[in-house]
Design a protein around this motif. Structure first.
Motif: not given
Lengths: 446, 158
Positions: A305-312, A317-320, A343-344
């Motif tokens: 599996s591959g995943d992406y999530k954006h946090y605001k 902001n952050a991206n994982r 985690l960026d």
């Protein structure tokens, strides 16, 4: 009063114990763990030797065959230094309740300490709950009793929760295609705190599950805080299964910080901002995240599996993003897996005074599980973009070996070693004795 | 006023009739089995579609939706919130309590260190990581530690 209520309800749940003598089916699961831990923070070296017992018991088909009793709890004793808090011994009754299950309409009544997971409600109560399906696709459930309190917050005489709690849910199902639910919870007045901010826990909300075809599923809920008169949370998920063994998932979550954390005594104050005149006010901050995941089952025991999530958030902001792999071989006797995520995250999420909260997470594990022996290795590493307390990474490796003395009795031991920003060295040893009477029962619950 | 009384009486009568009719129909509503009739593999994410392909009866949701894929395991909270009784046909409540509990001191990943295949939270040095993750997504902390298990939180947050 609240303690008396808690004790009375917990005691009521234990009334089922005498009936166990005639129980048609009883299962006992016991896990005894002796930990040996040594922590060195540079200036002080501590050694801990706590012994912990986890015990669960399920007695079913009591009385007329529809009554059952369920119990789970733990206790700990420190044999050398104090391992957790100021108490050398501690314990807790996680749940202990009698359940009467009716033969029709999925109806049941539970009495005693129990968890409530129903619609928007997630509570632990000493009390009673009931549920039943109703004709024409409707259903109803309700609960009420005394709140089970958690540890007291530092400097306060309570955990910030009210003493009494009640709630319920009604739902409607249209075939196997649609479910709509409405639920709510009402807690008695929250105690006044000296150094923290907490509010009454009173929510209403709705939930939905919609699947017009087996390839599509939409579900989620929205909660509304009647104390703040504001929506507390939206949380929704969509699953698309275009071909067999492929699942594409999209997720959206949004919380109004003040309304969502309103009754979280320890941190509800963080959603308030100071004004020039002094009083704390709701800043109206919102946290939002959304993302997606693609999972594909390559073979029966191999899934990637591959995943992406954006946090605001107000802090930035952050991206994982990343992926993982899980495999099984030889009828799942040999299992292995690995994952990588990055985690960026900017300075708003960093550990002060770091300029970045970004880090890589890498994990690899493998295990062997036969009817006689077990073995496992687990390695996890957090690699920081910027050093945390002068450490570039936090890693831990764990090895485990086990032997089935009998089909029900299992002895295992773990050893782990790691280095991280808090401890220059952290070594743990653990001996685990598990007794499980339902280990190989056909059709039994796991 | 008389009209209102008559209306209330009529509504009460209708509600009573509906309740009696509903109770009569309750006996016809089926229940889920107490436990899964077949033994299920331990340590393996079950694929319900192996046996329950396209089986959907009454108001029961399509069983395939509950196949334990990676996506299901990651998002099982949505299913547990509305179908806990279906979960209970295969899982003991103590299975949930391995992670979802109250007043516990030991991390699930320590208790189950011999089972790295299970999706236990907070592996490795989470003491450090929670300082970042708690700011990125505080709601994910609140779901378990907000009104539930706060033993570890109060140990340091003074």
């Amino acid at each position: 009063m609240k303690r008396t209520l808690c004790r009375v309800f917990s005691a009521v749940s234990l009334l089922g114990l005498p009936a166990l003598a005639g129980a048609a089916e009883t299962s006992v699961d016991s896990t005894t763990i002796l930990r040996i831990e040594q922590r060195d923070n540079g200036s002080q070296k501590d050694t801990f030797l706590p012994a912990t017992e986890f015990l669960s018991l399920d007695a079913t088909r009591l009385a007329d065959g529809n009554l059952s009793f369920h119990f789970y709890g733990w206790g700990r004793v420190d044999l050398i230094d104090k391992s957790f808090n100021d108490d050398r011994a501690a314990g807790s009754l996680t749940y202990g309740y009698l359940k009467y299950r009716f033969k029709q309409a999925n109806a049941d009544i539970r009495l005693g300490r129990q968890f409530i997971h129903d619609g928007i409600n997630n509570e632990q109560v000493d009390g009673v709950s009931a549920h039943s399906d109703l004709p024409y696709g409707f259903g109803i459930s309700a609960f009420g009793g005394a709140n089970v309190h958690t540890a007291r917050i530092f400097g306060e005489n309570s955990d910030g929760k009210g003493d009494g709690i009640a709630g319920g849910r009604i739902n409607y199902r249209l075939g196997g295609m649609l479910e709509l639910g409405a639920s709510g919870v009402y807690e008695s007045k929250a105690p006044t705190l000296q150094q923290h901010t907490s509010g009454n826990h009173r929510l209403i909300g709705g939930d939905v599950w919609f699947s017009p075809h087996k390839v599509l599923e939409v579900m989620g809920h929205t909660t509304y805080n009647t104390e703040t008169s504001h929506v507390a949370e939206h949380s929704y998920l969509i699953n698309i299964k275009p071909v067999q063994h492929l699942v594409l998932t999209g997720e959206f979550n949004e919380q109004n910080d003040r309304s969502y954390q309103y009754s979280w005594a320890m941190f509800s104050g963080t959603a308030l901002h100071a004004t020039p005149n002094g009083p704390l006010v709701d800043a109206g901050d919102t946290s939002r995240n959304y993302g997606g995941r693609a999972s594909y089952q390559i073979a029966k025991l191999v899934e990637i599996s591959g995943d992406y999530k954006h946090y605001k958030r107000v802090a930035g902001n952050a991206n994982r993003y990343g992926g993982d792999l899980k495999m099984g071989f030889f009828d799942n006797m040999l299992r292995a897996g690995g994952s990588y995520h990055y985690l960026d995250a900017g300075p708003g999420f960093a550990i002060t005074p770091n300029p970045s909260g970004s880090y890589h997470e890498m994990r690899a594990w493998g295990m062997f599980d036969s009817k006689s022996f077990t073995g496992a290795v687990d390695f996890i590493d957090y690699l920081f973009k910027e050093r945390v307390f002068n450490e570039k990474q936090a890693w831990e490796v764990l090895g485990s070996l086990g032997y089935h003395l009998t089909p029900q009795l299992f002895l295992s031991g773990d050893v782990s070693y790691g280095r991280n920003p808090d401890f220059s060295e952290e070594t743990r040893g653990l001996v685990r004795l598990t007794y499980n009477t339902t280990f190989s029962t056909a059709g039994g619950k796991k | 006023m008389t009209t209102m009384k008559a209306l209330c009486a009529a509504l009460a009568l209708a509600a009573g009739a509906l309740t009696i009719a509903a109770c009569a129909q309750m006996k016809a509503l089926p229940s889920l089995p107490e436990s899964h009739p077949e033994a299920l593999a331990v340590g393996q994410q079950v694929d319900c579609s192996e046996c329950h392909e396209d089986q959907q009866k009454g108001t029961l949701k399509n069983i395939n939706a509950f196949s334990h894929s990676r996506a299901f395991v990651k998002n099982h909270r949505f299913y547990a919130a509305t179908d806990a009784r279906l979960c209970e046909t295969c899982h003991k409540v103590s299975f949930c309590a391995d992670c979802h509990t109250n007043q516990v001191e030991m991390k699930p990943s320590v208790k189950w260190g011999n089972r790295p295949d299970r999706e236990m939270p907070h592996r490795g040095d989470y003491l450090t990581m929670h300082k970042i993750e708690g700011k990125v997504d505080p709601a994910s902390c609140y779901r378990c530690h907000g009104r539930g298990n706060n033993e570890r939180c109060v140990a340091c947050h003074k």
